[in-house]
Design a protein around this motif. Structure first.
Motif, PDB file in Angstrom:
ATOM      1  N   PHE A 173      46.266  42.944  27.825  1.00 41.32           N
ATOM      2  CA  PHE A 173      47.162  41.827  28.126  1.00 41.32           C
ATOM      3  C   PHE A 173      46.509  40.848  29.088  1.00 41.32           C
ATOM      4  O   PHE A 173      46.668  39.633  28.961  1.00 41.32           O
ATOM      5  N   LYS A 187      46.800  36.870  28.274  1.00 45.29           N
ATOM      6  CA  LYS A 187      48.039  36.366  28.873  1.00 45.29           C
ATOM      7  C   LYS A 187      48.061  34.846  29.014  1.00 45.29           C
ATOM      8  O   LYS A 187      49.090  34.224  28.766  1.00 45.29           O
ATOM      9  N   LEU A 203      56.232  32.762  31.222  1.00 48.31           N
ATOM     10  CA  LEU A 203      55.959  34.131  30.780  1.00 48.31           C
ATOM     11  C   LEU A 203      55.825  35.037  31.995  1.00 48.31           C
ATOM     12  O   LEU A 203      55.091  34.714  32.939  1.00 48.31           O
ATOM     13  N   VAL A 260      55.810  39.524  32.922  1.00 48.63           N
ATOM     14  CA  VAL A 260      55.846  40.900  32.438  1.00 48.63           C
ATOM     15  C   VAL A 260      56.385  41.757  33.576  1.00 48.63           C
ATOM     16  O   VAL A 260      55.939  41.629  34.721  1.00 48.63           O
ATOM     17  N   THR A 298      58.546  42.007  28.445  1.00 44.74           N
ATOM     18  CA  THR A 298      58.042  40.636  28.520  1.00 44.74           C
ATOM     19  C   THR A 298      59.253  39.721  28.521  1.00 44.74           C
ATOM     20  O   THR A 298      60.259  39.980  27.856  1.00 44.74           O
ATOM     21  N   SER A 355      60.002  35.626  28.312  1.00 43.14           N
ATOM     22  CA  SER A 355      59.380  34.321  28.079  1.00 43.14           C
ATOM     23  C   SER A 355      60.424  33.277  27.710  1.00 43.14           C
ATOM     24  O   SER A 355      61.446  33.587  27.106  1.00 43.14           O
TER      25      SER A 355
END
Length: 98
Positions: A22, A26, A38, A40, A52, A54
């Protein structure tokens, strides 16, 4: 704008692989056309569970992303790390309190 939340439950011994992969993609995901935000998250008790979160300009942007070469690289690999099938929700923000 809408928000996409995806729950990823990984095999315990694949968490580091997920994080390393990731990290390499990313910025590409975040800067994909239509992606406005975004993050996480990692569950505090079940450290192999990630979410996640977003923001997308509209649903067509997310659909374009899911058909993109980038997603084609990311998702098949990520699926090999799963302990359980991913869960996803598309939601609209109702209230923000600051």
């Amino acid at each position: 704008m809408f928000i996409r939340i995806v729950k990823l439950t990984l095999l315990e011994d694949k968490v580091d692989d997920f994080l390393a992969h990731f990290d390499t993609i990313k910025d590409k995901v975040r800067h994909y056309p239509g992606c406005q935000f975004l993050e996480v998250y990692r569950d505090k008790q079940h450290t192999n569970v990630f979410f996640t979160y977003s923001y997308w300009e509209d649903e067509s942007n997310l659909e374009d992303y899911k058909k993109s070469e980038l997603f084609g690289e990311l998702w098949p690999y990520t699926k090999t790390l799963f302990k359980e099938k991913a869960e996803a929700w598309s939601v609209d923000k109702v209230v923000t309190l600051k």
